[in-house]
Design a protein around this motif. Structure first.
Motif, PDB file in Angstrom:
ATOM      1  N   TYR A   7       1.238  -1.110   0.208  1.00 45.30           N
ATOM      2  CA  TYR A   7       0.062  -0.187  -0.236  1.00 45.30           C
ATOM      3  C   TYR A   7       0.881   1.058   0.143  1.00 45.30           C
ATOM      4  O   TYR A   7       0.507   2.083  -0.618  1.00 45.30           O
ATOM      5  CB  TYR A   7      -1.113   0.181   1.098  1.00 45.30           C
ATOM      6  N   VAL A  10       2.715   2.027  -3.427  1.00 55.01           N
ATOM      7  CA  VAL A  10       1.552   2.225  -4.641  1.00 55.01           C
ATOM      8  C   VAL A  10       1.338   3.620  -4.090  1.00 55.01           C
ATOM      9  O   VAL A  10       0.910   4.213  -5.190  1.00 55.01           O
ATOM     10  CB  VAL A  10      -0.075   1.450  -4.572  1.00 55.01           C
ATOM     11  N   VAL A  11       0.945   4.376  -3.183  1.00 53.86           N
ATOM     12  CA  VAL A  11       0.991   5.801  -2.721  1.00 53.86           C
ATOM     13  C   VAL A  11       1.795   6.367  -2.872  1.00 53.86           C
ATOM     14  O   VAL A  11       1.852   7.114  -2.977  1.00 53.86           O
ATOM     15  CB  VAL A  11       0.675   5.926  -0.970  1.00 53.86           C
ATOM     16  N   ASN A  14       1.607   6.691  -6.735  1.00 54.29           N
ATOM     17  CA  ASN A  14       0.801   7.890  -7.174  1.00 54.29           C
ATOM     18  C   ASN A  14       1.197   8.962  -7.130  1.00 54.29           C
ATOM     19  O   ASN A  14       0.737   9.725  -8.067  1.00 54.29           O
ATOM     20  CB  ASN A  14      -0.527   6.800  -6.545  1.00 54.29           C
ATOM     21  N   ILE A  26      -6.795   3.620  -5.321  1.00 56.78           N
ATOM     22  CA  ILE A  26      -5.762   2.549  -4.533  1.00 56.78           C
ATOM     23  C   ILE A  26      -5.909   1.316  -4.143  1.00 56.78           C
ATOM     24  O   ILE A  26      -5.264   0.308  -3.914  1.00 56.78           O
ATOM     25  CB  ILE A  26      -4.542   3.712  -3.172  1.00 56.78           C
ATOM     26  N   THR A  45       2.175  -1.997 -10.674  1.00 54.33           N
ATOM     27  CA  THR A  45       1.261  -0.799 -10.313  1.00 54.33           C
ATOM     28  C   THR A  45       1.738   0.404 -11.402  1.00 54.33           C
ATOM     29  O   THR A  45       0.917   1.282 -11.382  1.00 54.33           O
ATOM     30  CB  THR A  45       2.528  -0.458  -8.776  1.00 54.33           C
ATOM     31  N   LEU A  49      -1.945   2.383 -11.938  1.00 59.48           N
ATOM     32  CA  LEU A  49      -2.039   3.750 -11.451  1.00 59.48           C
ATOM     33  C   LEU A  49      -1.863   4.631 -12.929  1.00 59.48           C
ATOM     34  O   LEU A  49      -2.092   5.502 -13.587  1.00 59.48           O
ATOM     35  CB  LEU A  49      -1.086   3.693 -10.690  1.00 59.48           C
ATOM     36  N   TRP A  52      -5.447   3.865 -15.061  1.00 57.91           N
ATOM     37  CA  TRP A  52      -6.883   3.867 -14.167  1.00 57.91           C
ATOM     38  C   TRP A  52      -7.611   4.628 -14.506  1.00 57.91           C
ATOM     39  O   TRP A  52      -8.886   4.362 -14.838  1.00 57.91           O
ATOM     40  CB  TRP A  52      -5.963   4.520 -12.322  1.00 57.91           C
TER      41      TRP A  52
END
Length: 132
Positions: A7, A10-11, A14, A26, A45, A49, A52
């Motif tokens: 997580y 990914v954050v 992003n 997410i 990822t 993203l 997305w």
């Protein structure tokens, strides 16, 4: 890799790349990566993203029939996990299944396949290499 670390990655990606995926997106992306397996988290990822918003727009256009299809896939996966892999806890929501389907079978897949069969011209190759 733990879900927390995934997580956080990914954050970070992003924010660093300015993809603008919201918190729900997410969470869904992390679910997809956990389902597929952590070994592919870096390329997955970026793939998820960076596409997305386009994928989410296509999903917003789903008919009830398409959502019923997605739900049946999710139910089949859940049934398989419960009966054959009871030690697995990963599952995908209907949204996760829809996003995964769009990645693999979306409208643009045929276009990309056809473009892949078209040989690249010398001019395009020079432009890509920055010499054109």
């Amino acid at each position: 890799m733990t879900r927390k670390k995934l997580y956080e990655y990914v954050v970070d990606q992003n924010e660093m790349n300015g993809y603008g995926v919201d918190a729900d997106g997410i969470e869904c992306a992390v679910d997809i990566m956990e389902f597929v397996g952590g070994d592919l988290y870096r390329p997955l990822t970026r793939l998820l993203l960076s596409n997305w918003k386009e994928i989410a727009q296509r999903i917003e256009q789903y008919t009830q029939e398409k959502w019923d299809y997605v739900h049946s896939i999710a139910a089949n996966i859940q049934h398989t996990l419960e009966s054959e892999h009871s030690d697995e806890s990963h599952h995908l929501s209907d949204q996760g299944i829809a996003i995964f389907l769009e990645m693999l079978e979306g409208e643009d897949t045929t276009t990309q396949i056809l473009q892949g069969d078209t040989p690249i011209t010398e001019e395009e190759l020079r432009r890509i290499r920055g010499k054109g």
